[in-house]
Design a protein around this motif. Structure first.
Motif, PDB file in Angstrom:
ATOM      1  N   LEU A 207      15.294 -20.036  14.573  1.00 18.33           N
ATOM      2  CA  LEU A 207      14.481 -18.854  14.840  1.00 18.33           C
ATOM      3  C   LEU A 207      14.772 -17.736  13.848  1.00 18.33           C
ATOM      4  CD1 LEU A 207      12.480 -17.321  16.672  1.00 18.33           C
ATOM      5  CD2 LEU A 207      14.456 -16.602  18.041  1.00 18.33           C
ATOM      6  N   LEU A 208      16.049 -17.492  13.557  1.00 18.18           N
ATOM      7  CA  LEU A 208      16.414 -16.374  12.686  1.00 18.18           C
ATOM      8  C   LEU A 208      16.214 -16.689  11.201  1.00 18.18           C
ATOM      9  CD1 LEU A 208      19.543 -14.827  14.455  1.00 18.18           C
ATOM     10  CD2 LEU A 208      17.129 -14.196  14.638  1.00 18.18           C
ATOM     11  N   ASP A 209      15.799 -17.914  10.899  1.00 21.98           N
ATOM     12  CA  ASP A 209      15.379 -18.237   9.524  1.00 21.98           C
ATOM     13  C   ASP A 209      13.931 -17.815   9.279  1.00 21.98           C
ATOM     14  OD1 ASP A 209      17.567 -19.706   8.173  1.00 21.98           O
ATOM     15  OD2 ASP A 209      17.296 -21.161   9.797  1.00 21.98           O
ATOM     16  N   CYS A 210      13.228 -17.416  10.333  1.00 24.92           N
ATOM     17  CA  CYS A 210      11.791 -17.138  10.257  1.00 24.92           C
ATOM     18  C   CYS A 210      11.515 -15.642  10.283  1.00 24.92           C
ATOM     19  CB  CYS A 210      11.073 -17.797  11.438  1.00 24.92           C
ATOM     20  SG  CYS A 210      11.363 -19.580  11.586  1.00 24.92           S
ATOM     21  N   CYS A 211      10.441 -15.245   9.619  1.00 22.59           N
ATOM     22  CA  CYS A 211      10.099 -13.825   9.555  1.00 22.59           C
ATOM     23  C   CYS A 211       9.628 -13.317  10.913  1.00 22.59           C
ATOM     24  CB  CYS A 211       9.031 -13.578   8.497  1.00 22.59           C
ATOM     25  SG  CYS A 211       7.405 -14.250   8.884  1.00 22.59           S
ATOM     26  N   VAL A 212       9.608 -11.996  11.025  1.00 25.57           N
ATOM     27  CA  VAL A 212       9.183 -11.332  12.249  1.00 25.57           C
ATOM     28  C   VAL A 212       7.664 -11.198  12.248  1.00 25.57           C
ATOM     29  CG1 VAL A 212       9.472  -9.275  13.668  1.00 25.57           C
ATOM     30  CG2 VAL A 212      11.310  -9.987  12.131  1.00 25.57           C
ATOM     31  N   GLU A 213       7.053 -11.404  13.412  1.00 25.79           N
ATOM     32  CA  GLU A 213       5.620 -11.147  13.569  1.00 25.79           C
ATOM     33  C   GLU A 213       5.450  -9.764  14.187  1.00 25.79           C
ATOM     34  OE1 GLU A 213       3.343 -15.178  14.525  1.00 25.79           O
ATOM     35  OE2 GLU A 213       5.059 -14.889  15.854  1.00 25.79           O
ATOM     36  N   THR A 214       4.722  -8.886  13.503  1.00 26.40           N
ATOM     37  CA  THR A 214       4.544  -7.528  13.994  1.00 26.40           C
ATOM     38  C   THR A 214       3.105  -7.059  13.815  1.00 26.40           C
ATOM     39  OG1 THR A 214       5.274  -6.652  11.845  1.00 26.40           O
ATOM     40  CG2 THR A 214       6.928  -6.789  13.595  1.00 26.40           C
ATOM     41  N   ASP A 215       2.783  -5.958  14.495  1.00 23.12           N
ATOM     42  CA  ASP A 215       1.519  -5.242  14.308  1.00 23.12           C
ATOM     43  C   ASP A 215       1.794  -4.090  13.339  1.00 23.12           C
ATOM     44  OD1 ASP A 215       0.770  -6.888  16.419  1.00 23.12           O
ATOM     45  OD2 ASP A 215       0.660  -5.252  17.889  1.00 23.12           O
ATOM     46  N   ASN A 216       1.043  -4.018  12.243  1.00 23.54           N
ATOM     47  CA  ASN A 216       1.258  -2.906  11.321  1.00 23.54           C
ATOM     48  C   ASN A 216       0.199  -2.910  10.226  1.00 23.54           C
ATOM     49  OD1 ASN A 216       2.977  -5.282  10.182  1.00 23.54           O
ATOM     50  ND2 ASN A 216       2.735  -3.913   8.448  1.00 23.54           N
ATOM     51  N   ALA A 217       0.156  -1.818   9.480  1.00 24.45           N
ATOM     52  CA  ALA A 217      -0.678  -1.726   8.283  1.00 24.45           C
ATOM     53  C   ALA A 217       0.126  -1.052   7.185  1.00 24.45           C
ATOM     54  CB  ALA A 217      -1.946  -0.928   8.559  1.00 24.45           C
ATOM     55  N   THR A 218      -0.133  -1.455   5.943  1.00 26.41           N
ATOM     56  CA  THR A 218       0.529  -0.861   4.787  1.00 26.41           C
ATOM     57  C   THR A 218      -0.499  -0.622   3.688  1.00 26.41           C
ATOM     58  OG1 THR A 218       1.079  -3.053   3.923  1.00 26.41           O
ATOM     59  CG2 THR A 218       2.749  -1.969   5.257  1.00 26.41           C
ATOM     60  N   CYS A 219      -0.159   0.263   2.755  1.00 23.59           N
ATOM     61  CA  CYS A 219      -1.081   0.580   1.669  1.00 23.59           C
ATOM     62  C   CYS A 219      -0.316   0.972   0.417  1.00 23.59           C
ATOM     63  CB  CYS A 219      -2.001   1.727   2.079  1.00 23.59           C
ATOM     64  SG  CYS A 219      -3.115   2.306   0.768  1.00 23.59           S
ATOM     65  N   LEU A 220      -0.836   0.547  -0.724  1.00 23.29           N
ATOM     66  CA  LEU A 220      -0.380   0.989  -2.052  1.00 23.29           C
ATOM     67  C   LEU A 220      -1.567   1.598  -2.779  1.00 23.29           C
ATOM     68  CD1 LEU A 220       1.527  -2.202  -3.310  1.00 23.29           C
ATOM     69  CD2 LEU A 220       2.559  -0.165  -2.307  1.00 23.29           C
ATOM     70  N   ILE A 221      -1.305   2.575  -3.630  1.00 20.66           N
ATOM     71  CA  ILE A 221      -2.366   3.152  -4.454  1.00 20.66           C
ATOM     72  C   ILE A 221      -2.026   2.937  -5.923  1.00 20.66           C
ATOM     73  CG2 ILE A 221      -3.548   5.272  -5.136  1.00 20.66           C
ATOM     74  CD1 ILE A 221      -3.350   6.208  -2.288  1.00 20.66           C
ATOM     75  N   VAL A 222      -3.011   2.395  -6.656  1.00 20.30           N
ATOM     76  CA  VAL A 222      -2.848   2.074  -8.075  1.00 20.30           C
ATOM     77  C   VAL A 222      -3.805   2.932  -8.891  1.00 20.30           C
ATOM     78  CG1 VAL A 222      -3.071   0.264  -9.834  1.00 20.30           C
ATOM     79  CG2 VAL A 222      -2.153  -0.296  -7.565  1.00 20.30           C
ATOM     80  N   THR A 223      -3.303   3.483  -9.976  1.00 21.68           N
ATOM     81  CA  THR A 223      -4.149   4.226 -10.903  1.00 21.68           C
ATOM     82  C   THR A 223      -3.560   4.125 -12.304  1.00 21.68           C
ATOM     83  OG1 THR A 223      -5.386   6.305 -11.180  1.00 21.68           O
ATOM     84  CG2 THR A 223      -3.026   6.493 -10.692  1.00 21.68           C
ATOM     85  N   SER A 224      -4.212   4.757 -13.273  1.00 23.78           N
ATOM     86  CA  SER A 224      -3.754   4.691 -14.661  1.00 23.78           C
ATOM     87  C   SER A 224      -2.519   5.564 -14.855  1.00 23.78           C
ATOM     88  CB  SER A 224      -4.853   5.171 -15.605  1.00 23.78           C
ATOM     89  OG  SER A 224      -5.136   6.547 -15.390  1.00 23.78           O
ATOM     90  N   ALA A 225      -1.708   5.196 -15.847  1.00 26.18           N
ATOM     91  CA  ALA A 225      -0.518   5.997 -16.157  1.00 26.18           C
ATOM     92  C   ALA A 225      -0.904   7.409 -16.555  1.00 26.18           C
ATOM     93  CB  ALA A 225       0.277   5.317 -17.269  1.00 26.18           C
ATOM     94  N   GLU A 226      -2.020   7.532 -17.246  1.00 25.39           N
ATOM     95  CA  GLU A 226      -2.479   8.852 -17.666  1.00 25.39           C
ATOM     96  C   GLU A 226      -2.754   9.742 -16.460  1.00 25.39           C
ATOM     97  OE1 GLU A 226      -6.019  10.859 -20.418  1.00 25.39           O
ATOM     98  OE2 GLU A 226      -6.002   8.701 -20.019  1.00 25.39           O
ATOM     99  N   ARG A 227      -3.437   9.194 -15.470  1.00 21.67           N
ATOM    100  CA  ARG A 227      -3.746   9.977 -14.281  1.00 21.67           C
ATOM    101  C   ARG A 227      -2.507  10.211 -13.428  1.00 21.67           C
ATOM    102  NH1 ARG A 227      -7.984   9.013  -9.432  1.00 21.67           N
ATOM    103  NH2 ARG A 227      -8.516  11.201  -9.118  1.00 21.67           N
ATOM    104  N   ALA A 228      -1.595   9.256 -13.438  1.00 25.91           N
ATOM    105  CA  ALA A 228      -0.398   9.346 -12.602  1.00 25.91           C
ATOM    106  C   ALA A 228       0.483  10.533 -12.973  1.00 25.91           C
ATOM    107  CB  ALA A 228       0.409   8.050 -12.712  1.00 25.91           C
ATOM    108  N   ARG A 229       0.394  10.981 -14.206  1.00 28.59           N
ATOM    109  CA  ARG A 229       1.251  12.088 -14.663  1.00 28.59           C
ATOM    110  C   ARG A 229       1.008  13.372 -13.869  1.00 28.59           C
ATOM    111  NH1 ARG A 229      -0.835  10.426 -19.947  1.00 28.59           N
ATOM    112  NH2 ARG A 229       0.542   8.817 -20.810  1.00 28.59           N
ATOM    113  N   ASP A 230      -0.176  13.513 -13.305  1.00 32.29           N
ATOM    114  CA  ASP A 230      -0.534  14.747 -12.595  1.00 32.29           C
ATOM    115  C   ASP A 230      -0.355  14.641 -11.087  1.00 32.29           C
ATOM    116  OD1 ASP A 230      -1.349  15.888 -15.042  1.00 32.29           O
ATOM    117  OD2 ASP A 230      -3.327  14.934 -14.861  1.00 32.29           O
TER     118      ASP A 230
END
Length: 336
Positions: A207-230
């Motif tokens: 059992l402990l070799d297996c991942c946890v099942e959960t309710d959740n949401a996640t997010c990443l935001i991707v943009t250009s390096a030029e825009r990221a500077r600001d």
């Protein structure tokens, strides 16, 4: 692709609570995670014009979620996928920004992975009609990822003498990391003995070799390096990316190459040349720890140790905080 090295960045991260009874829709959780990522980056609705997600018919489409946040989308995709989908979507985000289809992309995953549709083959998933690729597995009792992965794990043990005790150290390390993560679902540290005494799921997985099942949401935001500077946060530059890389066959894997081979064997030939580095240059790793054994096999195939030496590698202390190359410092899926 080498020309895109360090030209795109992750600029914001958002997540909901990890629970087993969210009592919320995947739509509401997706909105929360994306809003938190936008706030993290210092972005408003008019600053985001792309949205990507992945699902297994268990989520809410981008075209619904975006307008809930006041976002009008110039580009969106919701693809069916599992592990490594986020990496693939980061690559797609870089591509669509590069060609001018949009400027900034929110990538999310939202699921009630315990209270609604569980991955493990029970409940609604287990009751689904048998069709397509399932005709080769479900009539014979193969209903869960653990059953599908087990032959690869057993073959590695047979070929190289890998032991359950060695691989249990993955859970031990990740639990130590999770104990310092307030957001982790399981914060309690465990021992090798705890892993080996937990009940069998499918040999060689406890059992402990297996991942946890959960309710959740996640997010990443991707943009250009030029825009990221600001923007608000120090950006994380993408040196190289590979995702949804597959073996010659995913159904009858024994027909091509060693049974214990995983797709990282092929992905490393993409991502390391892109980045212009090798495994020896990496100080920190993050693995898809659906199981303790998947972490071990991935670290092998990406070249952090030789084939067959994964058991010794993960049990040496190297993957713990304070070791030479810590892995999944949040606790990973085994604990979050």
């Amino acid at each position: 692709m080498g020309l895109l090295k360090d030209r795109y960045c992750i600029v914001g991260v958002g997540e909901t609570e990890y629970s087993r009874d969210s009592r919320r829709t995947t739509r509401a959780m997706a909105v929360e995670a994306i809003k938190k990522a936008m706030d993290d980056a210092g972005l408003g609705p008019k600053d985001v014009d792309g949205m990507l997600s992945y699902h297994q018919n268990d989520s809410t489409p981008s075209l619904i979620v975006g307008p809930d946040l006041g976002i009008r989308l110039n580009f969106w995709i919701d693809m069916i996928g599992g592990g490594s989908s986020i990496e693939a979507l980061i690559g797609i985000a870089m591509g669509v920004i590069e060609v001018g289809m949009c400027r900034t992309v929110a990538i999310f995953r939202s699921m009630n992975g315990y209270s609604e549709l569980r991955i493990g083959g029970t409940g609604a998933r287990g009751a689904a009609p048998v069709r397509g690729q399932d005709l080769a597995t479900r009539p014979y009792g193969t209903m869960s990822p653990g059953q599908a992965f087990a032959p690869s794990f057993m073959r590695h043990m047979y070929d190289y003498g890998t032991t359950s005790e060695q691989v249990a150290h993955v859970k031990v390390a990740h639990s130590k990391h999770a104990s310092q993560n307030p957001k982790a679902f399981y914060k309690e540290r465990v021992t090798v003995a705890d892993v080996l005494s937990s009940r069998w799921i499918v040999k060689p997985l406890h059992l402990l070799d297996c991942c946890v099942e959960t309710d959740n949401a996640t997010c990443l935001i991707v943009t250009s390096a030029e825009r990221a500077r600001d923007l608000r946060q120090r950006p994380v530059y993408v040196m190289g990316v590979a995702g949804r890389v597959s073996k010659p066959r995913s159904d009858f894997a024994f027909a091509h190459g060693p049974l214990s081979r995983v797709a990282g064997y092929y992905a490393k030939e993409i991502v390391f040349p892109m980045a212009g580095i090798g495994p020896e240059d990496v100080d920190l790793t993050g693995s898809y720890d659906a199981f303790t054994f998947t972490t071990m096999l991935q670290l092998e195939e990406y070249g952090f140790c030789k084939k067959g030496e994964g058991g010794a590698y993960v049990s040496s202390g190297i993957i713990e905080l304070g070791g030479k190359r810590p892995n999944n410092t949040s606790g990973g899926q085994l604990c979050e």
